[in-house]
Scaffold this motif. Sequence first.
Motif, short mmCIF file in Angstrom:
data_model
loop_
_atom_site.label_atom_id
_atom_site.label_comp_id
_atom_site.label_asym_id
_atom_site.label_seq_id
_atom_site.Cartn_x
_atom_site.Cartn_y
_atom_site.Cartn_z
N LEU B 114 0.84 -1.20 0.00
CA LEU B 114 0.00 0.00 0.00
C LEU B 114 0.88 1.25 0.00
N GLN B 116 2.59 4.49 1.29
CA GLN B 116 3.12 4.70 2.64
C GLN B 116 2.11 5.26 3.64
N ARG B 117 1.30 6.25 3.18
CA ARG B 117 0.44 6.90 4.17
C ARG B 117 -0.78 6.05 4.53
N TRP B 118 -1.09 5.03 3.73
CA TRP B 118 -2.22 4.17 4.08
C TRP B 118 -1.81 3.03 5.00
N GLN B 119 -0.51 2.75 5.04
CA GLN B 119 -0.07 1.58 5.80
C GLN B 119 -0.41 1.62 7.29
N ALA B 122 -4.04 0.72 7.66
CA ALA B 122 -4.29 -0.71 7.47
C ALA B 122 -3.84 -1.49 8.71
#
Lengths: 272, 304
Positions: B114, B116-119, B122
């Motif tokens: 994903l 970087q900022r969604w990791q 998640a």
Amino acid sequence: MMAQRIGRISPFNITALALGMAFLYLPIVILVIYSFNASRLVTVWGGWSLRWYHEFFNDRAMLDAAWMSLRVAAVSATIATLLGTLAAVGLVRGERFRGRTLFSGMLYAPLVMPEVISGLSLLLLFVALNAERGFWTVTIAHTTLTMCFVTVVVQSRLASLDRSLEEAAMDLGCDPVQAFIRVTLPLIVPAIAAGWMLAFTLSLDDVVIASFTTGPGSATLPIRIYSEVRLGVKPEINAICTMVIALIAVLIVLASLAAKLSSSEAKSAAPL
Amino acid sequence: MSTRRIFAQPARYAAIAPYLWMVLFFLVPFGFVVKISLSQTAIAQPPYVPVFDFSEGWAAISAAFAQLSFDSFRLLISDSLYISSYLRSVVVAVTSTLILLLIGYPIAYGMARLPQRWQPIAMMLVIVPFWTSFLIRIYAWINILQHDGLLNKILLALHLVSSPVVWLSTDTAMYLGIVYSYLPFMILPLYATLSKMDPSLLEAASDLGSSPLQAFWLVTFPLSLPGVGAGALLCFIPIIGEFVIPDLLAGSGSMMIGQTLWLEFFTNKDWPVAAAAAVALLVLLVPPLLLYDRLQRRTLEGDR
């Protein structure tokens, strides 16, 4: 850069993620929705209603169990946080002392030991001591388990702190205890808070250890839920579970706020 | 440097209270388990013959040593009930761990790919169910799996089955419950190793002519093995001692060792045998625990 990274997510990845999240969340969502079901049958949708919440607040035994659970969780989490923080300080800052390996081993073992064994061994102790089983025996049992988790949380935060901050405070005339209370403690407060909340939720969740260490007439909420669930699904349980989920959700939000506070403060105070 | 030495003093005292607490409520009780596993069964309150009586001094203790009984352990290895529950624990733990790997790996892989900022989001989404009461999560599945539950309704509506399927009290339901409860334990260590991996390694692999699948199998997977090991052990170890999930979801046929211990203790009230089962369960856990410890140490050294 960003576009390149997004370009790398394949349909396969998206499907795996979506299915994974659906698997993790759908059962809980369904449970919450059905807790507002007006129908007596758990499986037939009879429209929205708060009926089962009313039922819970009129169920003396369940209310007592919930109150017992909240008290045990609050008291044990508080003692566990105190002891766990002290243990973390001793392990990170105390360097060498006699029996240090045994100490860290004892704090590590309950994290991995099956709960049936922890529960059984504590019960055998309480029987040998002739202690009356009830609020305090469950609280002691939960404290023993959860302080290990608190130690892990606080220990990792403490280990990442720059020790020169304390040394500077001592150069400026603080004694070690003052330096700890004035400089280190404020920096690790978010970790301590997260540890308390973890201990609280773990205690609120536990069936196995509580079953071994509680006495007649002092069942915790999970024990009551557990015995009800064994007899079959009841809509009232859906409502209770939803309230527990809501309570834990609030705690998670608070914990993540604490963590955010912790990391931003740490960035301004000291390099991670 | 000298400040550091001064500091060590009060920090050491900080450990006293938790140290005493753990000795009193962890080490001593554990000694009791071992002690009672070696004593005779008795119909009494408490239901075992005391082995040690410290009040009578050394003579009594050495006399007691002569009377130690290995009957409970003998029973454990001679009765097929215990051997089969021992075996069942291992089979269930191995099978569940394999299923968890198969399901958890693609999810962890997807998370690591994903942006970087969604990791972190998640990761949060994976951790949240772990905070939610596991009893409630198992209960949620009972809701779905019961005779006229949602799953059967959907299957009937889609005409996939003609009559409701029995899900509850089957091994399928138990595995589903275990996999559901332990999925975060599998995903998080896998994600930790996969997200640390350098993407340029994959680019290099594709520059050298390997297909994405080859690159995955020859580069990504071998490099993720420490995560695979950590995740597998992190699931395997607690599943071995599982009690609540098999009790609520599996049939009443064969039991896991945690269930046998429970039954021995609460229903049969045979405390020495229950204690012996606890000791046996711990013995079963020693190899995976040592393996996990070694793996952790190697990963930590590798990080430096």
